[in-house]
Design a protein around this motif. Structure first.
Motif, short mmCIF file in Angstrom:
data_model
loop_
_atom_site.label_atom_id
_atom_site.label_comp_id
_atom_site.label_asym_id
_atom_site.label_seq_id
_atom_site.Cartn_x
_atom_site.Cartn_y
_atom_site.Cartn_z
N LEU A 54 0.82 -1.20 0.00
CA LEU A 54 0.00 0.00 0.00
C LEU A 54 0.86 1.26 0.00
CD1 LEU A 54 -2.70 -1.19 2.55
CD2 LEU A 54 -3.05 -0.77 0.10
N ALA A 55 2.14 1.11 -0.22
CA ALA A 55 3.07 2.25 -0.19
C ALA A 55 2.74 3.30 -1.26
CB ALA A 55 4.50 1.77 -0.36
N ASP A 56 2.06 2.89 -2.33
CA ASP A 56 1.71 3.84 -3.39
C ASP A 56 0.21 4.08 -3.46
OD1 ASP A 56 1.06 1.33 -4.31
OD2 ASP A 56 2.06 1.54 -6.25
N ALA A 57 -0.48 3.87 -2.34
CA ALA A 57 -1.93 4.09 -2.28
C ALA A 57 -2.25 5.57 -2.41
CB ALA A 57 -2.48 3.55 -0.96
N ARG A 58 -3.49 5.86 -2.70
CA ARG A 58 -3.98 7.23 -2.75
C ARG A 58 -4.75 7.49 -1.45
NH1 ARG A 58 -4.24 5.27 -8.10
NH2 ARG A 58 -6.16 4.14 -7.75
N PHE A 59 -4.53 8.68 -0.86
CA PHE A 59 -5.20 9.03 0.39
C PHE A 59 -5.74 10.43 0.27
CE2 PHE A 59 -4.93 10.37 4.98
CZ PHE A 59 -5.97 9.56 5.42
N ASN A 60 -7.04 10.59 0.50
CA ASN A 60 -7.68 11.90 0.36
C ASN A 60 -7.88 12.61 1.70
OD1 ASN A 60 -9.83 10.59 1.57
ND2 ASN A 60 -11.14 10.59 -0.25
N GLY A 61 -7.18 12.14 2.71
CA GLY A 61 -7.32 12.72 4.05
C GLY A 61 -8.32 11.97 4.90
N LYS A 62 -9.09 11.09 4.25
CA LYS A 62 -10.11 10.31 4.95
C LYS A 62 -10.03 8.82 4.59
CE LYS A 62 -15.08 9.80 5.37
NZ LYS A 62 -16.37 10.10 4.79
N ASP A 63 -9.96 8.52 3.29
CA ASP A 63 -9.98 7.15 2.80
C ASP A 63 -8.69 6.83 2.04
OD1 ASP A 63 -12.64 6.87 3.72
OD2 ASP A 63 -13.39 7.78 1.87
N LEU A 64 -8.26 5.58 2.19
CA LEU A 64 -7.05 5.09 1.54
C LEU A 64 -7.45 4.13 0.43
CD1 LEU A 64 -3.81 4.96 2.09
CD2 LEU A 64 -4.37 2.67 2.90
N GLU A 65 -7.01 4.39 -0.80
CA GLU A 65 -7.36 3.53 -1.93
C GLU A 65 -6.13 2.81 -2.46
OE1 GLU A 65 -10.22 4.39 -5.49
OE2 GLU A 65 -8.19 4.97 -6.10
N CYS A 66 -6.20 1.49 -2.49
CA CYS A 66 -5.10 0.68 -3.03
C CYS A 66 -4.95 0.98 -4.52
CB CYS A 66 -5.38 -0.81 -2.78
SG CYS A 66 -4.07 -1.88 -3.42
N HIS A 67 -3.77 1.29 -4.92
CA HIS A 67 -3.46 1.64 -6.30
C HIS A 67 -3.66 0.46 -7.26
CE1 HIS A 67 -1.31 3.46 -9.66
NE2 HIS A 67 -0.52 2.42 -9.69
N HIS A 68 -3.52 -0.74 -6.75
CA HIS A 68 -3.52 -1.92 -7.62
C HIS A 68 -4.91 -2.35 -8.09
CE1 HIS A 68 0.75 -2.44 -6.90
NE2 HIS A 68 0.48 -2.09 -5.65
N HIS A 69 -5.91 -2.36 -7.19
CA HIS A 69 -7.24 -2.83 -7.57
C HIS A 69 -8.36 -1.95 -7.03
CE1 HIS A 69 -4.70 -6.54 -7.72
NE2 HIS A 69 -5.20 -6.52 -8.93
N GLU A 70 -7.99 -0.77 -6.51
CA GLU A 70 -8.93 0.26 -6.06
C GLU A 70 -9.79 -0.13 -4.86
OE1 GLU A 70 -10.97 1.50 -9.61
OE2 GLU A 70 -9.16 2.40 -10.42
N TRP A 71 -9.36 -1.12 -4.08
CA TRP A 71 -10.05 -1.38 -2.82
C TRP A 71 -9.79 -0.17 -1.93
CZ3 TRP A 71 -10.82 -6.77 -0.52
CH2 TRP A 71 -11.28 -7.65 -1.51
N THR A 72 -10.80 0.23 -1.14
CA THR A 72 -10.71 1.45 -0.35
C THR A 72 -10.95 1.14 1.12
OG1 THR A 72 -11.52 2.68 -2.28
CG2 THR A 72 -11.57 3.81 -0.15
N PHE A 73 -10.15 1.78 1.97
CA PHE A 73 -10.19 1.54 3.41
C PHE A 73 -10.38 2.86 4.16
CE2 PHE A 73 -7.68 -1.64 1.31
CZ PHE A 73 -8.17 -2.83 1.83
N ASP A 74 -11.17 2.82 5.22
CA ASP A 74 -11.38 3.97 6.07
C ASP A 74 -10.07 4.27 6.80
OD1 ASP A 74 -11.92 5.25 8.77
OD2 ASP A 74 -13.93 5.36 7.90
N GLY A 75 -9.60 5.50 6.72
CA GLY A 75 -8.31 5.87 7.29
C GLY A 75 -8.29 5.95 8.81
N THR A 76 -9.47 5.92 9.44
CA THR A 76 -9.48 5.96 10.90
C THR A 76 -9.68 4.58 11.52
OG1 THR A 76 -11.84 6.49 10.95
CG2 THR A 76 -10.31 8.34 11.02
N THR A 77 -10.33 3.67 10.79
CA THR A 77 -10.62 2.33 11.34
C THR A 77 -9.92 1.20 10.61
OG1 THR A 77 -12.54 1.95 9.91
CG2 THR A 77 -12.93 3.10 12.02
N GLY A 78 -9.49 1.44 9.36
CA GLY A 78 -8.89 0.38 8.55
C GLY A 78 -9.91 -0.52 7.89
N LYS A 79 -11.19 -0.28 8.12
CA LYS A 79 -12.25 -1.12 7.56
C LYS A 79 -12.38 -0.88 6.06
CE LYS A 79 -17.11 -2.25 8.04
NZ LYS A 79 -18.37 -1.99 8.73
N CYS A 80 -12.55 -1.98 5.31
CA CYS A 80 -12.72 -1.89 3.86
C CYS A 80 -14.10 -1.32 3.55
CB CYS A 80 -12.55 -3.27 3.22
SG CYS A 80 -12.61 -3.23 1.42
#
Length: 119
Positions: free
Chosen positions: A50-76
């Motif tokens: 996830l080193a090259d993920a995208r983060f909008n200040g709230k959610d983290l998006e995996c660059h490889h397949h666009e799975w998205t995780f909540d940045g405060t809980t880690g929940k998908c």
């Protein structure tokens, strides 16, 4: 056992950074309006970094397949039900410490990854 991950001055609210703590790849995510959190550094979906993920200040998006995780809980929040393993994090005297001992990263079960095949 807590080990140094980085200096707090290296982190920026609304961004994330990558650290290796005791040979474990970690993401240190600082969500806007929240506190820094430490999560596993590999996506549970396909074990991609996830080193090259995208983060909008709230959610983290995996660059490889666009799975998205909540940045405060880690929940998908986009992808199959799962979550990023969270590591205890503390800040003392301007230094960020993370404890990875005894916490295994979460991965979805499935056949081993084969080069050149996306899932």
């Amino acid at each position: 056992m807590f080990a140094k991950a980085c200096d707090l001055s290296e982190l920026i609210e609304g961004k994330y950074d990558v650290a290796v703590v005791n040979r474990t790849l970690c993401l240190i995510i600082w969500p806007e309006g929240g506190d820094p959190k430490a999560f596993q550094g590999m996506c549970p979906h396909a074990k991609e970094p996830l080193a090259d993920a995208r983060f909008n200040g709230k959610d983290l998006e995996c660059h490889h397949h666009e799975w998205t995780f909540d940045g405060t809980t880690g929940k998908c929040i986009k992808g199959k039900p799962c979550s990023l393993a969270e590591y205890p994090l503390k800040v003392e005297e301007g230094v960020v410490f993370i404890d990875v001992e005894g916490i295994e990263p979460n991965y979805l079960e499935g056949p081993p990854k084969q080069p050149g095949i996306m899932r």
